[in-house]
Design an enzyme around this catalytic site. Structure first.
Site, mmCIF file in Angstrom:
data_model
loop_
_atom_site.group_PDB
_atom_site.id
_atom_site.type_symbol
_atom_site.label_atom_id
_atom_site.label_comp_id
_atom_site.label_asym_id
_atom_site.label_seq_id
_atom_site.Cartn_x
_atom_site.Cartn_y
_atom_site.Cartn_z
ATOM 1 N N HIS A 227 1.058 -1.056 -0.128
ATOM 2 C CA HIS A 227 -0.030 -0.004 0.190
ATOM 3 C C HIS A 227 0.800 1.387 -0.088
ATOM 4 O O HIS A 227 1.624 1.500 0.889
ATOM 5 C CB HIS A 227 -0.801 0.009 1.007
ATOM 6 C CG HIS A 227 -1.889 1.338 1.167
ATOM 7 N ND1 HIS A 227 -2.988 1.128 0.596
ATOM 8 C CD2 HIS A 227 -1.627 2.533 1.802
ATOM 9 C CE1 HIS A 227 -3.665 2.406 0.655
ATOM 10 N NE2 HIS A 227 -2.808 3.318 1.666
ATOM 11 N N CYS A 228 0.686 1.967 -0.868
ATOM 12 C CA CYS A 228 1.570 3.186 -1.170
ATOM 13 C C CYS A 228 0.923 4.499 -0.522
ATOM 14 O O CYS A 228 0.022 5.039 -0.963
ATOM 15 C CB CYS A 228 1.859 3.404 -2.684
ATOM 16 S SG CYS A 228 3.058 4.632 -3.035
ATOM 17 N N ALA A 229 1.418 5.079 0.573
ATOM 18 C CA ALA A 229 0.634 6.196 1.026
ATOM 19 C C ALA A 229 1.010 7.297 0.206
ATOM 20 O O ALA A 229 -0.011 8.555 0.256
ATOM 21 C CB ALA A 229 1.650 6.539 2.521
ATOM 22 N N ASN B 117 -2.009 7.069 -2.136
ATOM 23 C CA ASN B 117 -3.205 6.601 -1.281
ATOM 24 C C ASN B 117 -3.778 5.674 -2.154
ATOM 25 O O ASN B 117 -5.081 5.822 -2.389
ATOM 26 C CB ASN B 117 -4.163 8.025 -1.176
ATOM 27 C CG ASN B 117 -5.436 7.869 -0.261
ATOM 28 O OD1 ASN B 117 -5.119 7.086 0.597
ATOM 29 N ND2 ASN B 117 -6.322 8.581 -0.500
#
Length: 313
Positions: free
Chosen positions: A113-115, A118
């Site tokens: 999951h890439c912050a 998002n």
């Protein structure tokens, strides 16, 4: 999570407007052509498009309507993946998928999951994510090169090197000259110098991250699977140490003899059959070219899209 998006946009916009405000007036120059006034904005806009494409493209959502399209894409390897039901989505979880607690959905070929985006990085948008990383490495190099050419032109036009040689008063080598040139650049073009340093540092960070993901693609594995293998290896090492410690504390000589390996050593892991052994095997690796093609042409994602389109029709 939107703060990370704003942070990225502030970095991209800040670098672009700083470069435009301080350096666009020097293009064209002695070592740089006029068309760079236009290629820079185009390159920055293309990078922004890749960012938006990665952020808003479906990463490979698996739900009741698309789960059948993903079940046959990858087999279960019996180590990392076994057939089980997602306790949240109430569907069979296909091999290589994972339920993301942040996005609250199951994602096909889940990587991470890439912050910054998002969004999850999975089967549906991995190719866009790799393009985003690679393009921004080139974008940083391009920006740094443009600034270096501008600064080199000013050094040449103002005869800075000749003046420094006259100031030193003797035949000067490169090592004698470059500290004075750098000092002169910091005095008159400090913004451009600091921007070059910033772009080069960012490019090194991005290049390391990009290279890591290229290696994952080459071996057809994911960040999630790498972490899983690491956890399994640590577990196997802990269990082996625990069993070795228990065997060492056996009081009976007869039991001690039974616990020894064929070579006679108590803690010999190579012939101690009861020690847990874990052999990392990646059944999804089909060779580098097929692995790359799989990322560029995700079959499960395309099947699920076609299935949804047919239902809507």
């Amino acid at each position: 999570m939107y703060n990370y998006k704003l942070f990225y946009l502030s970095i991209l916009g800040g670098c672009y407007f700083t470069l435009t405000w301080t350096s666009l007036q020097y293009i064209p120059g002695l070592y740089i052509s006029f068309y760079h006034r236009y290629t820079g904005p185009v390159a920055a806009c293309f990078g922004l498009c890749l960012f938006l494409l990665t952020s808003f493209t479906d990463s490979g959502t698996i739900d009741k309507s698309t789960v059948q399209s993903h079940l046959g894409v990858y087999p279960f390897d019996g180590v990392l993946y076994e057939e089980k039901t997602c306790s949240t989505c109430k569907i069979i979880r296909p091999a290589r998928s994972k339920h993301c607690s942040i996005c609250n959905k199951c994602v096909a070929r889940f990587d991470h999951h890439c912050a910054w985006m998002n969004n999850c990085i999975g089967e549906g948008n991995l190719r866009y994510f790799l393009s985003f990383l690679g393009w921004h490495v080139l974008l940083c190099w391009y920006g740094a090169w443009v600034l270096v050419m501008i600064l080199a032109g000013h050094v040449e036009e103002r005869n800075v090197i000749r003046a420094i040689r006259w100031y030193i008063g003797r035949p000067a080598t490169f090592h004698d000259i470059y500290p004075h040139v750098f000092q002169w650049l910091l005095a008159y073009y400090s913004t451009q110098v600091m921007l070059v340093i910033f772009l080069l540092v960012i490019s090194l960070l991005l290049m390391g991250f990009f290279g890591y993901h290229l290696s994952l693609v080459a071996y057809n594995t994911t960040t999630n699977e790498t972490y899983k293998w690491d956890r399994l290896k640590r577990y196997a090492e802990v269990e082996a140490t625990k069993q070795a410690s228990e065997a060492k504390d056996i009081p009976s000589a007869e039991q001690r003899q039974q616990s020894q390996g064929k070579c006679g050593w108590l803690r010999c892991m190579s012939c101690w059959g009861s020690a847990p052994k874990l052999e990392e095997r990646n059944i999804y690796d089909r060779g580098i070219w097929k692995n790359v093609f799989e990322v560029l042409n995700p079959q499960g994602f395309k099947r699920s899209v076609r299935r949804v389109v047919k239902k809507k029709q």
